[in-house]
Scaffold this active site. Structure first.
Site, PDB file in Angstrom:
ATOM      1  N   ASP A  28       0.885  -1.176   0.000  1.00  0.00           N
ATOM      2  CA  ASP A  28       0.000   0.000   0.000  1.00  0.00           C
ATOM      3  C   ASP A  28       0.918   1.219   0.000  1.00  0.00           C
ATOM      4  O   ASP A  28       2.139   1.107   0.158  1.00  0.00           O
ATOM      5  CB  ASP A  28      -0.901  -0.022   1.246  1.00  0.00           C
ATOM      6  CG  ASP A  28      -1.850   1.171   1.301  1.00  0.00           C
ATOM      7  OD1 ASP A  28      -2.385   1.554   0.254  1.00  0.00           O
ATOM      8  OD2 ASP A  28      -2.039   1.753   2.385  1.00  0.00           O
ATOM      9  N   SER A  29       0.314   2.387  -0.116  1.00  0.00           N
ATOM     10  CA  SER A  29       1.109   3.615  -0.058  1.00  0.00           C
ATOM     11  C   SER A  29       1.636   3.866   1.353  1.00  0.00           C
ATOM     12  O   SER A  29       2.629   4.573   1.519  1.00  0.00           O
ATOM     13  CB  SER A  29       0.233   4.799  -0.470  1.00  0.00           C
ATOM     14  OG  SER A  29      -0.857   4.914   0.426  1.00  0.00           O
ATOM     15  N   CYS A  91      -4.413  -1.748  -1.604  1.00  0.00           N
ATOM     16  CA  CYS A  91      -4.589  -0.319  -1.820  1.00  0.00           C
ATOM     17  C   CYS A  91      -5.688  -0.178  -2.865  1.00  0.00           C
ATOM     18  O   CYS A  91      -5.557  -0.692  -3.989  1.00  0.00           O
ATOM     19  CB  CYS A  91      -3.276   0.270  -2.343  1.00  0.00           C
ATOM     20  SG  CYS A  91      -3.398   1.979  -2.874  1.00  0.00           S
ATOM     21  N   GLU A 170      -2.244   8.969   8.373  1.00  0.00           N
ATOM     22  CA  GLU A 170      -0.785   8.767   8.401  1.00  0.00           C
ATOM     23  C   GLU A 170      -0.154   9.607   9.525  1.00  0.00           C
ATOM     24  O   GLU A 170       0.866   9.247  10.077  1.00  0.00           O
ATOM     25  CB  GLU A 170      -0.152   9.131   7.047  1.00  0.00           C
ATOM     26  CG  GLU A 170      -0.455   8.150   5.928  1.00  0.00           C
ATOM     27  CD  GLU A 170       0.311   6.816   6.020  1.00  0.00           C
ATOM     28  OE1 GLU A 170       1.443   6.797   6.554  1.00  0.00           O
ATOM     29  OE2 GLU A 170      -0.236   5.790   5.574  1.00  0.00           O
ATOM     30  N   CYS A 202     -11.014   2.687   0.916  1.00  0.00           N
ATOM     31  CA  CYS A 202      -9.581   2.993   1.018  1.00  0.00           C
ATOM     32  C   CYS A 202      -9.123   2.198   2.227  1.00  0.00           C
ATOM     33  O   CYS A 202      -9.790   2.230   3.277  1.00  0.00           O
ATOM     34  CB  CYS A 202      -9.369   4.495   1.232  1.00  0.00           C
ATOM     35  SG  CYS A 202      -7.679   4.925   1.709  1.00  0.00           S
ATOM     36  N   HIS A 204      -6.965   2.626   4.300  1.00  0.00           N
ATOM     37  CA  HIS A 204      -6.673   3.426   5.499  1.00  0.00           C
ATOM     38  C   HIS A 204      -7.925   3.619   6.374  1.00  0.00           C
ATOM     39  O   HIS A 204      -7.816   3.776   7.587  1.00  0.00           O
ATOM     40  CB  HIS A 204      -6.179   4.823   5.106  1.00  0.00           C
ATOM     41  CG  HIS A 204      -4.734   4.903   4.715  1.00  0.00           C
ATOM     42  ND1 HIS A 204      -4.251   4.397   3.534  1.00  0.00           N
ATOM     43  CD2 HIS A 204      -3.674   5.456   5.348  1.00  0.00           C
ATOM     44  CE1 HIS A 204      -2.945   4.639   3.450  1.00  0.00           C
ATOM     45  NE2 HIS A 204      -2.567   5.287   4.548  1.00  0.00           N
TER      46      HIS A 204
END
Ligand code: DGL
Length: 284
Positions: A28-29, A91, A170, A202, A204
């Protein structure tokens, strides 16, 4: 095809033939894909996992399809050099934008998160009105609405891009009034449209699940891809005869592309994930 993408003879970068004992590669990012890792560890506790968080280049969600595909390709190539037996693109942004192109390049099984998330939402809805939140790239690409409509053309899908959420997560702003205000700004207009299911599109966003649930109320089912994605991975491994036969606990090795103060802290505190080993590398 986007110009930065190299159609590889490089497609078979694996040092050796994928075997049952090799790790599953997940990326993932940033921290988000660890929500999928948690589901994988729960369902497949004996599998070793190699996770890449592209912390040097997070967030992906506002970037062009060409750039996201190029980043994804670099990471898949890295995971293949590290002998991964399959790749989980944990992701939504990369799954929406890059997987359709990259699936043609690689022989190794690639599993994205859009289909598992859409399947979970189609199963959960009673009224047929589904809200989807995701990054700009995922929402602009219409990835969820197309996949949901392929499952059931009668579904009504209301989508909302939420570009400020990934940076807040993040940053570790999970229980935070600023993040709550941002959530209200994105979610309130959707709530007036009588959705009964909300896709956290997403990886996240499950980190904000409690806060989102408090805002939308118990009558709206929150759905994410993690569990269904893990089930798909189990199926794929068995189909390809790649499931581990080990009875030992699997290990989790984490690779980041830049130092991140909050990454391991968030992984342990919020997802109760413990990395057995950890390294920072540069992809350039
Ligand atoms: N967690 C990712 C997703 O599922 C990436 C978000 C981002 O980097 O913008 O879309």
């Amino acid at each position: 095809m986007p110009s930065k993408i190299v159609q590889p003879s490089t497609c078979n970068l694996q040092r050796d033939i994928p075997s049952q004992s090799h790790p599953i590669g997940v990326f993932d990012s940033g921290i988000g894909g660890l929500t999928v890792v948690a589901a994988l560890q729960h369902l497949l506790p004996h599998e070793n996992i190699l996770y890449v968080g592209d912390t040097a280049r997070v967030p992906y969600g506002g970037k062009s399809a060409e750039t996201i595909t190029h980043y994804s390709q670099e990471i898949i190539d890295l995971l293949l050099r590290r002998s991964c037996k399959m790749i989980v693109i944990a992701c939504n942004t990369a799954s929406a934008v890059a997987v359709p192109t990259l699936k043609n390049f690689y022989k190794i099984p690639l599993q994205g998160v859009i289909e598992p998330g859409a399947a979970a939402a189609a199963k959960a809805t009673r009224s047929g009105k589904i809200g989807v939140i995701g990054t700009k790239a995922t929402i602009t690409r219409n990835a969820y609405s197309e996949t949901l409509h392929a499952l059931d053309p009668k579904l009504k899908v209301i989508s909302q891009a939420c570009p400020l959420l990934v940076p807040a997560i993040e940053e570790g702003w999970i229980e935070d009034e600023i993040t709550d205000s941002i959530l209200h700004r994105y979610l309130d207009p959707m709530l007036s449209q009588n959705i009964d299911t909300l896709v956290l599109g997403c990886t996240h966003y499950p980190l904000l699940k409690k806060r989102i649930a408090a805002i939308v109320g118990a009558h709206i089912a929150l759905v994410d891809s993690a569990e269904n994605c893990a089930t798909q991975v189990e199926l794929l491994l068995s189909e390809k005869n790649l499931a581990t036969s080990s009875k030992d606990n699997g290990t989790l090795h984490i690779i980041l592309t830049d130092r991140s103060e909050s990454f391991l802290h968030l992984a342990e505190k919020r997802l109760h994930l413990h990395a057995d080993s950890f390294e920072t590398i540069s992809l350039h």
